[in-house]
Each structure stands twice: as C-alpha cells, then as structure tokens.
Design a protein around this motif. Structure first.
Motif, PDB file in Angstrom:
ATOM      1  N   ASP A   1       0.933  -1.131  -0.016  1.00  0.00           N
ATOM      2  CA  ASP A   1      -0.005  -0.403   0.523  1.00  0.00           C
ATOM      3  C   ASP A   1       0.716   1.365   0.101  1.00  0.00           C
ATOM      4  O   ASP A   1       0.796   2.209   0.511  1.00  0.00           O
ATOM      5  CB  ASP A   1      -0.954  -0.244   1.337  1.00  0.00           C
ATOM      6  CG  ASP A   1      -2.349   0.753   1.006  1.00  0.00           C
ATOM      7  OD1 ASP A   1      -2.193   1.083  -0.256  1.00  0.00           O
ATOM      8  OD2 ASP A   1      -2.744   1.457   1.682  1.00  0.00           O
ATOM      9  N   SER A   2       1.849   1.583  -0.747  1.00  0.00           N
ATOM     10  CA  SER A   2       2.706   2.092  -0.732  1.00  0.00           C
ATOM     11  C   SER A   2       3.050   3.400  -2.072  1.00  0.00           C
ATOM     12  O   SER A   2       3.863   3.745  -2.322  1.00  0.00           O
ATOM     13  CB  SER A   2       4.026   1.680  -0.611  1.00  0.00           C
ATOM     14  OG  SER A   2       4.435   1.140  -1.257  1.00  0.00           O
ATOM     15  N   LEU A   3       1.788   2.799  -3.089  1.00  0.00           N
ATOM     16  CA  LEU A   3       1.773   3.439  -4.680  1.00  0.00           C
ATOM     17  C   LEU A   3       0.898   4.918  -4.123  1.00  0.00           C
ATOM     18  O   LEU A   3       0.092   4.951  -3.091  1.00  0.00           O
ATOM     19  CB  LEU A   3       0.766   2.624  -5.205  1.00  0.00           C
ATOM     20  CG  LEU A   3       2.032   1.245  -5.764  1.00  0.00           C
ATOM     21  CD1 LEU A   3       1.499   0.735  -6.999  1.00  0.00           C
ATOM     22  CD2 LEU A   3       3.242   2.477  -6.793  1.00  0.00           C
ATOM     23  N   PRO A   4       1.161   5.803  -4.900  1.00  0.00           N
ATOM     24  CA  PRO A   4       0.652   7.141  -4.657  1.00  0.00           C
ATOM     25  C   PRO A   4      -0.313   6.582  -5.830  1.00  0.00           C
ATOM     26  O   PRO A   4      -1.387   6.117  -6.602  1.00  0.00           O
ATOM     27  CB  PRO A   4       1.100   8.226  -6.121  1.00  0.00           C
ATOM     28  CG  PRO A   4       2.492   7.693  -6.624  1.00  0.00           C
ATOM     29  CD  PRO A   4       2.290   5.957  -5.604  1.00  0.00           C
ATOM     30  N   ALA A   5      -1.902   7.927  -5.354  1.00  0.00           N
ATOM     31  CA  ALA A   5      -3.171   7.510  -6.612  1.00  0.00           C
ATOM     32  C   ALA A   5      -2.805   7.568  -7.667  1.00  0.00           C
ATOM     33  O   ALA A   5      -2.404   8.675  -7.724  1.00  0.00           O
ATOM     34  CB  ALA A   5      -4.215   8.031  -6.129  1.00  0.00           C
ATOM     35  N   ALA A   6      -3.617   6.788  -8.522  1.00  0.00           N
ATOM     36  CA  ALA A   6      -3.552   6.926  -9.941  1.00  0.00           C
ATOM     37  C   ALA A   6      -3.918   5.822 -10.847  1.00  0.00           C
ATOM     38  O   ALA A   6      -4.731   4.508 -10.515  1.00  0.00           O
ATOM     39  CB  ALA A   6      -1.506   6.755 -10.498  1.00  0.00           C
ATOM     40  N   ASP A   7      -4.116   5.582 -12.239  1.00  0.00           N
ATOM     41  CA  ASP A   7      -4.238   4.606 -13.086  1.00  0.00           C
ATOM     42  C   ASP A   7      -3.532   3.840 -13.315  1.00  0.00           C
ATOM     43  O   ASP A   7      -2.920   3.382 -14.070  1.00  0.00           O
ATOM     44  CB  ASP A   7      -5.532   5.015 -14.225  1.00  0.00           C
ATOM     45  CG  ASP A   7      -6.302   6.267 -13.913  1.00  0.00           C
ATOM     46  OD1 ASP A   7      -7.014   5.993 -12.983  1.00  0.00           O
ATOM     47  OD2 ASP A   7      -6.539   7.450 -14.729  1.00  0.00           O
ATOM     48  N   TRP A   8      -3.460   3.238 -11.928  1.00  0.00           N
ATOM     49  CA  TRP A   8      -2.280   1.881 -12.234  1.00  0.00           C
ATOM     50  C   TRP A   8      -2.714   1.174 -13.428  1.00  0.00           C
ATOM     51  O   TRP A   8      -2.208  -0.290 -13.875  1.00  0.00           O
ATOM     52  CB  TRP A   8      -2.004   1.882 -11.048  1.00  0.00           C
ATOM     53  CG  TRP A   8      -1.997   2.522 -10.510  1.00  0.00           C
ATOM     54  CD1 TRP A   8      -1.875   3.168  -9.172  1.00  0.00           C
ATOM     55  CD2 TRP A   8      -0.065   2.954 -10.194  1.00  0.00           C
ATOM     56  NE1 TRP A   8      -0.598   3.847  -8.651  1.00  0.00           N
ATOM     57  CE2 TRP A   8       0.658   3.840  -9.325  1.00  0.00           C
ATOM     58  CE3 TRP A   8       1.049   2.647 -11.301  1.00  0.00           C
ATOM     59  CZ2 TRP A   8       1.799   4.540  -9.247  1.00  0.00           C
ATOM     60  CZ3 TRP A   8       2.268   2.934 -11.460  1.00  0.00           C
ATOM     61  CH2 TRP A   8       2.568   4.137 -10.403  1.00  0.00           C
TER      62      TRP A   8
END
Length: 320
Positions: free
Chosen positions: A304-311
C-alpha cells in the motif's frame, strides 16, 4: 519508415560511474566500492524508453573512437531502440563523464567537444513521432520545431549550468515546447524562487505542462491549460546510485503522455521508474525493464505504498 513513439535528442556520453564514494579533497585519493561503464546523457533516456516497450529513437552523435564504439555496441543490444539518427563524427572524441556517487550525492567530471553536440539538421527526416525530448541549452533545433508542427508532444529539459549564471533568458525557449521537466535545483535557480512549488507556478506561466522532479521526494506537476496539479511522493527504496534517475523519469513521463495517460498517472509512472533505477549502479545500464517495473508495482501495491493513479493502465501496458 514506421512511426516512432519516442525520440530523444541531445548529447550522448560514455559514463564511468564509481559508486560508494564522494569527491576527494584536493590532493587526496578515495576508493570506490564498484564501477560500471555505460552509455549516458540522452542515451540513458533512449534506453529507458525502449525498455519500457515504446518504439524509440536516439538523435545525437559520438566520436569515431574507442569510447564511441563502446557506447554504440551497448546501445545496439537494446531491443526497440533505433540508432538511425545517431551520427558518428570522424576526428571527434566521444563525450565522457566520470561520476562519483553515493546513495544521496553525486559529483561529475566531464569532457566533451562541440562536434558531438545535438545537430541542427538531420541526415534523413524522422517519421511521425509521439513525443520528443530535447535539451534547451542551445535552443530548440529546427527539426524539433518541425515535429511539433506535425503534432509531436515536445518536452524540454535543461542541465547543470557550470557558470552559475542560470540565465533566465533560457526560459524564453519554453515557448517552443509543450512541457518542461527540470529538477528542483534547476527550476529554483532559473526562476529565482525558494522551492519547487513556487518554481512550478512561475514556469507554468511560460509553457503548458511543467513537472519538477524532487529526487527522493518525488515530483510536483501542473498543467496550465486544465489547472490540474499533482504532488506525487516517491516510494521509499534503498538507493544505491541516483545517476540517470532523472533521465529514466523523463523517459517514463514522455511514454505516459504518448500513451494518453493523465498527468498524475504519467508522473506517478515516472516516479516509479526512477525509484527502480536508483537501486542499482549506472545510467543507461540501470534503466528498468517492463518486468522489473511490474515486480515493483506488485510489491508497492501489496504494501500500500503507491500514490493515487490509474495503475491499471500502467499494468496493462507493462504486461502487453
């Protein structure tokens, strides 16, 4: 000729990167804990773009010498990298940089000749290009302006000003590009502002999209046309060598915009690519592959260490 996704134009170096060492005081000797010989400068961006799975070309020049042969041999091994526009200049010596790096600090010693700078004219025209990155130090070459007039998304960059002048007139050249991606030191120096956010606002008055990279703190970005603004933190990783991280960032950002991703997603993808590159030694040699980015993406999702984005868009591309 088939169309190209990415074109990177600029100075090509042969980099000797020495790790785990700081610049010695005059008269002293220091010892590194590792080294690598790798293509550098614009070649790092081109290798990074090709490894991301985008059809990529490099525009630049090397000398017709031993170091030029080393650089060309390494670049020729990269799948998806077109060297048609990489000139070999008889009688010139290939630009070389010695980089002394630690986990959080870099020092450089460079030699280069005018003959290997980015050419103003190309020996043959480029096909349709999605995005092109070029340095602004000597101005925007006519062939780049031609690409832009045909719809190419043009991204400008700058480098370190060894004179210390940081002439604001360089920023007048932003009128010839669609986006500008400096690092925080460069952005602050050219705009005479105290931090990345103030620099971002000042630069956005001159061109459509501005992204200021902040090393371990990620990047901030602003689209002056839409008003979209984002502050993307970098994932925490064990850094070994920051050499080339900015180049990997630029390549991934250009790729994301070519793919049609939002500003936040393109910047987040670029931050992720840079964070993977710093975990090993070298410039072009440290550019991550799609498989390595997929592994990093999965790990950061799990923690849970990703920034908000359309991954999901990123994952779909990396998995293709």
């Amino acid at each position: 000729m088939s169309d190209l996704d990415l074109v990177f134009g600029g100075r090509v170096f042969c980099d000797l990167v020495l790790s785990g060492v700081r610049a010695p005081v005059p008269g002293a000797e220091v010892f590194a804990d590792g080294f690598t010989l790798t293509p550098g400068g614009t070649a790092t961006r081109a290798v990074a773009g090709a490894r991301l799975g985008f059809r990529t070309a490099l525009v630049g020049a090397t000398g017709a010498d031993e170091l030029g042969a080393v650089v060309r041999s390494a670049l020729a091994r990269e799948d998806g990298l077109d060297l048609t526009w990489l000139a070999e200049v008889p009688g010139a010596r290939t630009a070389v940089t010695v980089a002394l790096t630690s986990a959080d600090e870099r020092s450089f010693v460079t030699y280069e000749e005018r003959a290997t700078w980015l050419p103003d004219a190309l020996p043959r025209p480029l096909p349709a290009v999605g995005a092109c990155h070029v340095g602004l130090a000597e101005g925007v070459p006519p062939w780049v302006a031609g690409l832009r007039s045909r719809g190419t998304f043009v991204v400008g960059g700058v480098g370190w000003d060894e004179t210390g002048a940081w002439d604001p007139a360089v920023l007048d050249r932003l009128a010839g590009v669609d986006a500008f991606v400096p690092n925080e030191d460069e952005a602050r120096a050219y705009t005479r502002t105290p931090d990345a956010v103030h620099a971002l606002d000042a630069l956005a008055r001159r061109t459509g999209v501005v992204v200021v990279t902040r090393g371990a703190d990620g990047a901030v970005a602003l689209d002056a046309g839409t008003g979209e603004r984002c502050d993307v933190p970098a994932p925490r990783v064990r850094a070994v060598d920051p050499t080339g991280a900015g180049d990997c960032f630029v390549a991934a950002f250009c790729a994301g915009r070519t793919a049609g991703w939002s500003l936040r997603t393109a910047v987040s993808f670029a931050v992720l690519a840079a964070s993977v590159s710093v975990q090993r030694l070298g410039g072009a040699s440290a550019a991550p592959s799609r498989a390595e980015l997929l592994t990093a993406l999965a790990w950061h999702r799990e923690h849970d260490s990703l920034p908000a984005a359309d991954w999901h868009l990123v994952q779909d591309h990396l998995s293709a």
